[in-house]
Design a protein around this motif. Structure first.
Motif, PDB file in Angstrom:
ATOM      1  N   ILE A 126       0.850  -1.184   0.000  1.00 50.35           N
ATOM      2  CA  ILE A 126       0.000   0.000   0.000  1.00 50.35           C
ATOM      3  C   ILE A 126       0.891   1.241   0.000  1.00 50.35           C
ATOM      4  N   THR A 127       0.475   2.291  -0.685  1.00 50.80           N
ATOM      5  CA  THR A 127       1.285   3.507  -0.709  1.00 50.80           C
ATOM      6  C   THR A 127       1.249   4.185   0.659  1.00 50.80           C
ATOM      7  N   GLU A 128       2.283   4.951   0.922  1.00 52.72           N
ATOM      8  CA  GLU A 128       2.348   5.664   2.202  1.00 52.72           C
ATOM      9  C   GLU A 128       1.155   6.606   2.357  1.00 52.72           C
ATOM     10  N   LYS A 129       0.793   7.286   1.283  1.00 54.06           N
ATOM     11  CA  LYS A 129      -0.332   8.232   1.324  1.00 54.06           C
ATOM     12  C   LYS A 129      -1.627   7.521   1.733  1.00 54.06           C
ATOM     13  N   ASP A 130      -1.952   6.401   1.070  1.00 51.43           N
ATOM     14  CA  ASP A 130      -3.169   5.669   1.414  1.00 51.43           C
ATOM     15  C   ASP A 130      -3.089   5.072   2.810  1.00 51.43           C
ATOM     16  N   PHE A 131      -1.887   4.606   3.189  1.00 54.22           N
ATOM     17  CA  PHE A 131      -1.715   4.052   4.528  1.00 54.22           C
ATOM     18  C   PHE A 131      -1.975   5.118   5.588  1.00 54.22           C
ATOM     19  N   GLN A 132      -1.369   6.291   5.411  1.00 51.13           N
ATOM     20  CA  GLN A 132      -1.542   7.382   6.369  1.00 51.13           C
ATOM     21  C   GLN A 132      -3.010   7.828   6.432  1.00 51.13           C
TER      22      GLN A 132
ATOM     23  N   ILE B 139      -5.472   3.895   6.982  1.00 51.41           N
ATOM     24  CA  ILE B 139      -5.155   2.724   7.788  1.00 51.41           C
ATOM     25  C   ILE B 139      -4.492   3.031   9.126  1.00 51.41           C
ATOM     26  N   LEU B 140      -3.575   3.962   9.155  1.00 49.95           N
ATOM     27  CA  LEU B 140      -2.697   4.164  10.308  1.00 49.95           C
ATOM     28  C   LEU B 140      -3.428   4.215  11.645  1.00 49.95           C
ATOM     29  N   LYS B 141      -4.540   4.895  11.714  1.00 50.28           N
ATOM     30  CA  LYS B 141      -5.242   5.049  12.997  1.00 50.28           C
ATOM     31  C   LYS B 141      -5.757   3.708  13.542  1.00 50.28           C
ATOM     32  N   ASP B 142      -5.930   2.692  12.680  1.00 53.20           N
ATOM     33  CA  ASP B 142      -6.437   1.383  13.101  1.00 53.20           C
ATOM     34  C   ASP B 142      -5.337   0.340  13.262  1.00 53.20           C
TER      35      ASP B 142
ATOM     36  N   ASN C 256      -9.429  -6.329   5.492  1.00 52.03           N
ATOM     37  CA  ASN C 256     -10.307  -5.888   4.398  1.00 52.03           C
ATOM     38  C   ASN C 256      -9.970  -4.465   3.969  1.00 52.03           C
ATOM     39  N   LYS C 257      -9.729  -3.601   4.939  1.00 52.13           N
ATOM     40  CA  LYS C 257      -9.419  -2.206   4.650  1.00 52.13           C
ATOM     41  C   LYS C 257      -8.071  -2.088   3.940  1.00 52.13           C
ATOM     42  N   LEU C 258      -7.081  -2.847   4.399  1.00 51.02           N
ATOM     43  CA  LEU C 258      -5.768  -2.842   3.758  1.00 51.02           C
ATOM     44  C   LEU C 258      -5.870  -3.313   2.312  1.00 51.02           C
ATOM     45  N   ARG C 259      -6.607  -4.400   2.082  1.00 47.16           N
ATOM     46  CA  ARG C 259      -6.770  -4.929   0.721  1.00 47.16           C
ATOM     47  C   ARG C 259      -7.469  -3.916  -0.180  1.00 47.16           C
ATOM     48  N   LYS C 260      -8.411  -3.184   0.375  1.00 45.62           N
ATOM     49  CA  LYS C 260      -9.154  -2.204  -0.418  1.00 45.62           C
ATOM     50  C   LYS C 260      -8.213  -1.165  -1.018  1.00 45.62           C
TER      51      LYS C 260
END
Length: 154
Positions: free
Chosen positions: A59-65, A68-71, A109-113
Motif C-alpha cells: 500500500i502507498t504511504e499516502k493511502d496508509f496514512q 489505515i494508520l489510525k487502526d 479488508n481495509k488494507l486490501r481495499k
C-alpha cells in the motif's frame, strides 16, 4: 470444490469471461457467493477481498496514512521501493496480533481495499475464512439487535 457436498454459508469464486472490451480478451474477477444478503455498505467493507492481490499486502504511504494508520498496531515492517514509500504488511502479522478477530478482519479488508498489488489470482481458503467471519459477525450483530428490540417491546 465442496459446493455440491454441503450447504455452505459463503464462498469467494473466480469468474472468467469468454471475452470483454474492444479487443475481446477474457477477464478474470473475484465473485462472492453468499446465502446471506449483503448490503452496499457490507460490500464496501469487504470490497478489498475482491481485488487480485496476495497475502503480502502493499500500500502507498499516502493511502496508509490516510486510511489505515489510525487502526493499525504500532510496530510493523516497512519497505522502500523506488522513490515512494510502500508499506509491506503480511496478513499473518495482523492475524497473530492481540487485536480481536473481527478487528483483524476489518483491518485486513481495509488494507486490501487500498492495496496496490494486484498480481494474485489464487483464491485461498483464507479468503473464504475472512468472508465467512465477516458474514457470521454480521449475522451475530443482527441477532443481538433483533433480541434487543424484542426485549424492549416486552
Amino acid at each position: 470444490m465442496f459446493l455440491t457436498k454441503a450447504n455452505l454459508e459463503c464462498r469467494i469464486a473466480a469468474v472468467l469471461t469468454t471475452s470483454a472490451g474492444s479487443y475481446r480478451r477474457p477477464t478474470m474477477e473475484k465473485y462472492i457467493i453468499s446465502r446471506t444478503s449483503l448490503s452496499s455498505e457490507d460490500l464496501s467493507e469487504i470490497e478489498g477481498q475482491l481485488k487480485m492481490n496476495c497475502s503480502n499486502i502493499q500500500i502507498t504511504e499516502k493511502d496508509f496514512q490516510e486510511h489505515i494508520l489510525k487502526d493499525f498496531p504500532e510496530d510493523f515492517p516497512k519497505v522502500n521501493i523506488t522513490h515512494e514509500t510502500i508499506y509491506s504488511i503480511e496478513e499473518a502479522f495482523i492475524q497473530k496480533s492481540s487485536l480481536p478477530e473481527n478487528t483483524c478482519t476489518e483491518l485486513i479488508n481495509k488494507l486490501r481495499k487500498y492495496s496496490i498489488d494486484r498480481r494474485y489470482t489464487k483464491i485461498s481458503t483464507h479468503a473464504d475464512d475472512i468472508l465467512y467471519n465477516f458474514i457470521i459477525d454480521k449475522k451475530r450483530k443482527k441477532n443481538v439487535s433483533s433480541e434487543d428490540t424484542s426485549e424492549s417491546k416486552s
